[in-house]
Design a protein around this motif. Sequence first.
Motif, mmCIF file in Angstrom:
data_model
loop_
_atom_site.group_PDB
_atom_site.id
_atom_site.type_symbol
_atom_site.label_atom_id
_atom_site.label_comp_id
_atom_site.label_asym_id
_atom_site.label_seq_id
_atom_site.Cartn_x
_atom_site.Cartn_y
_atom_site.Cartn_z
ATOM 1 N N TYR A 1 7.433 6.091 -9.693
ATOM 2 C CA TYR A 1 6.507 5.111 -10.261
ATOM 3 C C TYR A 1 6.326 5.428 -11.739
ATOM 4 N N HIS B 1 0.777 6.316 -12.802
ATOM 5 C CA HIS B 1 0.551 5.213 -11.859
ATOM 6 C C HIS B 1 -0.585 5.554 -10.894
ATOM 7 N N ASP C 1 1.020 1.613 -1.224
ATOM 8 C CA ASP C 1 2.101 2.495 -1.685
ATOM 9 C C ASP C 1 2.404 3.564 -0.639
ATOM 10 N N CYS D 1 8.111 11.822 -4.151
ATOM 11 C CA CYS D 1 7.244 10.751 -4.640
ATOM 12 C C CYS D 1 6.541 11.263 -5.890
ATOM 13 N N TYR E 1 -1.950 5.157 -7.375
ATOM 14 C CA TYR E 1 -1.433 4.817 -6.048
ATOM 15 C C TYR E 1 -2.414 3.935 -5.288
ATOM 16 N N SER E 2 -1.855 3.058 -4.512
ATOM 17 C CA SER E 2 -2.656 2.205 -3.642
ATOM 18 C C SER E 2 -2.402 2.597 -2.191
ATOM 19 N N LYS F 1 3.945 2.110 2.507
ATOM 20 C CA LYS F 1 5.343 1.734 2.274
ATOM 21 C C LYS F 1 6.260 2.951 2.335
#
Length: 357
Positions: A287, A291, A297, A261, A293-294, A300
């Motif tokens: 990403y 980016h 994310d 990731c 991250y949320s 998921k």
Amino acid sequence: MERKIEKLKYIFYPILILFVPLYYGIFLLLKWLRSSKQKKFKNVKIVCIGNATLGGSGKTTLVKKLAEDLKKQNKQVAIATRGYKRKCKLDVLLKPDYNYPANHVEIFGDEPFMLFSELKVPISVSFDRLKAIQKLVDNYPDIKTIISDDGYQNFTFYKDINVLLINVYDIIKNNLFIFPLGNLREPLKAALKRSNFVVFTHCEIVSSRVLKKVKERILKIKPDIKLITSFYQIKSFVDIYSGNSFTLSEFRWLNNKIAICCAIGNPESFVEMLRIEGFEIKHKFFYSDHHWYSKQDIEKIRKKTNLAVVTTSKDAVKIKPLFEVLKKSYVENFYSCEVELKIVEGQNSWTELINSL
């Protein structure tokens, strides 16, 4: 995604080629205007770490190594950076005698916060690099060296030393055309003309034959340039949640199959580095660079795989604050891959750089 972009570039090639003179013309105009009012700082040396290409080339890792080596010689050093894509627009100064909470990464930016966490040196963050440098000069008059993280194409201030990074992975991808056809910010010849040192990064993923040809190409453009070749070596893997650290061999024995990731400029270089070390990569979650991250994310990613998820230290500082609002089952088995830059050839040139600051 990268292949789709390349196909679109091929389709729209006749249109894109028309924009190249426009882009480069604007670049030269700005260079001329800003160079005429260039500011030179007294009593401090400015060394710029930059590149000629868009995207990642390993600048931040080299900035870290340079700062570490200067500190080893008891030389006071500070860093000026833009803090690209940070959520705060204000100018900020990270002070070594402060401990900042993990969620302050949004204020300072991922790269500045990562560098500060590991180096504990003054770091000035501003979208105006001239202001960033001035703030360091005003607040730390005893500092003799300021490293500009990027800013190679910024002509508003004088650089005592220019260090140009060349990611050899860009060379083998034949991506060295001026934007928007390729990823060059300016012609390589023009960038080399201003450089004092060239550092080749990601040399571990190309053959010695390819590297030799790259060197010959650079020396043909600038015969007197000082060349330094380097590679990224994995130091350890750190559990982002617990802070536990594992050596490369320990982690590989525990987690031969992994997921990746990352939100960096050149994710494939990161992938290749791990593949070379024998990891079998089952999932890749890429990403856009920087980016944010949320919570969704991370959820998921964890719903798609239970494997160990390996990320970069730049990504880790953005992921860590999210762990406070996620279930433990989601945050376990996330690891930061800690790397360091190792010089293969050109150690004398690197020593010369350190001694000049």
